[in-house]
Design a protein around this motif. Structure first.
Motif, PDB file in Angstrom:
ATOM      1  N   PHE A 167     -42.217 -99.441  29.263  1.00 58.16           N
ATOM      2  CA  PHE A 167     -42.812-100.111  28.405  1.00 58.16           C
ATOM      3  C   PHE A 167     -42.815-100.899  27.213  1.00 58.16           C
ATOM      4  CE2 PHE A 167     -45.578-104.371  28.136  1.00 58.16           C
ATOM      5  CZ  PHE A 167     -44.806-105.476  29.209  1.00 58.16           C
ATOM      6  N   GLU A 168     -43.204 -99.829  26.208  1.00 57.94           N
ATOM      7  CA  GLU A 168     -42.960-100.303  24.911  1.00 57.94           C
ATOM      8  C   GLU A 168     -41.905 -99.605  24.949  1.00 57.94           C
ATOM      9  OE1 GLU A 168     -43.700 -99.900  21.007  1.00 57.94           O
ATOM     10  OE2 GLU A 168     -45.191-100.511  23.136  1.00 57.94           O
ATOM     11  N   ARG A 169     -40.876 -98.915  25.044  1.00 54.76           N
ATOM     12  CA  ARG A 169     -39.365 -98.703  24.582  1.00 54.76           C
ATOM     13  C   ARG A 169     -38.530 -99.782  25.107  1.00 54.76           C
ATOM     14  NH1 ARG A 169     -36.947 -94.995  27.986  1.00 54.76           N
ATOM     15  NH2 ARG A 169     -36.584 -96.091  29.155  1.00 54.76           N
ATOM     16  N   ASP A 170     -38.961-100.210  26.452  1.00 56.41           N
ATOM     17  CA  ASP A 170     -37.728-100.994  27.051  1.00 56.41           C
ATOM     18  C   ASP A 170     -38.389-102.648  26.725  1.00 56.41           C
ATOM     19  OD1 ASP A 170     -36.136 -98.592  27.871  1.00 56.41           O
ATOM     20  OD2 ASP A 170     -36.502 -99.336  29.741  1.00 56.41           O
ATOM     21  N   VAL A 171     -39.326-102.823  26.538  1.00 56.99           N
ATOM     22  CA  VAL A 171     -39.823-103.636  26.452  1.00 56.99           C
ATOM     23  C   VAL A 171     -40.707-104.693  24.116  1.00 56.99           C
ATOM     24  CG1 VAL A 171     -41.796-105.930  27.108  1.00 56.99           C
ATOM     25  CG2 VAL A 171     -40.239-105.004  29.128  1.00 56.99           C
ATOM     26  N   LEU A 172     -41.753-103.991  24.180  1.00 55.82           N
ATOM     27  CA  LEU A 172     -42.515-104.411  23.064  1.00 55.82           C
ATOM     28  C   LEU A 172     -41.535-104.105  22.458  1.00 55.82           C
ATOM     29  CD1 LEU A 172     -46.040-102.955  24.278  1.00 55.82           C
ATOM     30  CD2 LEU A 172     -44.547-105.601  24.887  1.00 55.82           C
ATOM     31  N   ALA A 173     -40.948-103.019  22.042  1.00 56.72           N
ATOM     32  CA  ALA A 173     -39.775-102.242  20.840  1.00 56.72           C
ATOM     33  C   ALA A 173     -38.491-103.143  20.484  1.00 56.72           C
ATOM     34  CB  ALA A 173     -39.065-100.814  21.081  1.00 56.72           C
ATOM     35  N   GLU A 174     -38.220-104.083  21.166  1.00 55.73           N
ATOM     36  CA  GLU A 174     -37.259-104.614  21.337  1.00 55.73           C
ATOM     37  C   GLU A 174     -37.232-105.495  19.953  1.00 55.73           C
ATOM     38  OE1 GLU A 174     -33.928-105.083  21.855  1.00 55.73           O
ATOM     39  OE2 GLU A 174     -34.265-102.905  23.660  1.00 55.73           O
ATOM     40  N   PRO A 175     -36.263-106.586  19.882  1.00 55.42           N
ATOM     41  CA  PRO A 175     -36.856-107.389  18.298  1.00 55.42           C
ATOM     42  C   PRO A 175     -36.700-108.883  19.033  1.00 55.42           C
ATOM     43  CG  PRO A 175     -34.364-107.032  18.539  1.00 55.42           C
ATOM     44  CD  PRO A 175     -34.680-105.812  19.673  1.00 55.42           C
ATOM     45  N   GLY A 176     -38.325-109.630  18.167  1.00 56.30           N
ATOM     46  CA  GLY A 176     -38.169-111.314  18.732  1.00 56.30           C
ATOM     47  C   GLY A 176     -39.013-111.473  20.421  1.00 56.30           C
TER      48      GLY A 176
END
Length: 310
Positions: A167-176
């Motif tokens: 979840f962190e890598r694929d969602v929350l780390a995405e910009p904006g």
């Protein structure tokens, strides 16, 4: 491919890079202007055999393969093989635009990934959602973070890190990222009902464990400042892992999603795609034949239901 739009990618100034197993790397910036909903082509040259590849198995968009270094080829004739899988490339980040900090991430399994959509038609539900937002004059970036076969609670050698772990890598780390739509748990429920090597590990997951997982994702998204939309699980009567046990779990999970108030909003995919006579089944108009994945019309209905709550 238009020759005047070809841009080389560099890695800290170098033309090539070696990526260690399990790692990722981001290239430098390329100056390329794209219109809303326009496509870009990324060409990779692999100098030597790589062994097993990180890949998107069911991309439902053509990848073209050719021998030798074809980085500068623009007419396409050297690419003599095609597949609907994508290799190595995991992300293409864009900058600029008025909606750069208003990103929607759709998170889930093969239904989010687009299994059953039409090849090269870009009619997965996230695609249809992006089209719908643009058509009504409220365009926003929509990212597809679906992985076919993915489970929320269990890592899989076949279908990748669990939803909780990625979840962190694929969602929350995405910009904006401002909005996350979570459609997950159907494989956690179903895999334990079928004895297949590709479905293992397949522990018997309880409704309470799934709810704990949803709560974990909700809390992490809220901590990152994102709104979270919960999506109900689709009907799947007639699918290989439908039985009384899995059906009861789907009903209980969907009841919690609809009534708990823990999501910021709910999109009821189950109601939108259910057969009007037998609510445990996909509407025949949306069923490509496997009784659990929607077809393009079903994905359009999912996008329409999502638009109604955004």
């Amino acid at each position: 491919m238009q020759a005047e739009t070809v841009r080389p990618l560099r890695f800290d100034g170098a033309e090539s890079v070696v990526i260690a197993a399990g790692e990722q790397i981001t290239s430098g910036v390329a100056d390329l202007t794209l219109a809303a909903l326009e496509s870009a082509t990324i060409t990779l040259f692999l100098a030597d055999p790589t062994g097993p590849a990180t890949f998107h198995a069911q991309g439902y968009a053509s990848t073209y393969r050719g021998t030798g270094n074809r980085l500068d080829d623009t007419d396409g004739t050297a690419f003599t093989e095609t597949t609907h899988s994508w290799y190595y490339l995991s992300d293409l980040e864009m900058s600029g635009g008025t909606a750069a900090a208003d990103t929607i991430v759709t998170f889930g399994d093969s239904i989010t990934d687009g299994f059953g959509s039409d090849k090269d038609a870009d009619n997965r539900y996230p695609d249809a959602l992006a089209d719908g937002l643009t058509a009504r004059g409220t365009p926003r970036p929509v990212l597809n973070a679906g992985i076919g076969g993915n489970m929320m609670l269990s890592d899989s050698a076949w279908y990748g890190d669990s939803g909780l772990h990625r979840f962190e890598r694929d969602v929350l780390a995405e910009p904006g990222v401002r909005t996350v739509i979570i459609l997950a748990g159907l494989n956690d429920i179903g895999f334990s009902e079928v004895d297949l090597p590709t479905y293992k590990p397949n522990p018997d997951v309880s409704v309470e464990q799934l709810i704990d997982g949803y709560r974990d994702l909700i809390a992490r998204a809220h901590a990152a400042g994102a709104t979270v939309i919960g999506a109900t699980l689709l009907p799947m009567k007639g699918a290989e892992y439908y039985n009384d046990t899995s059906a009861a779990k789907i009903r209980a999970v969907n009841h919690w999603i609809r009534t708990s108030g823990e999501y910021d909003a709910v999109v009821d995919f189950n109601a939108a795609l259910a057969d009007p006579v037998d609510g445990e089944r996909l509407n025949a108009a949306f069923d490509p034949g496997d009784h659990k994945h929607p077809n393009a019309a079903g994905y359009a209905a999912m996008a329409a239901a999502t638009l109604a709550v955004l």
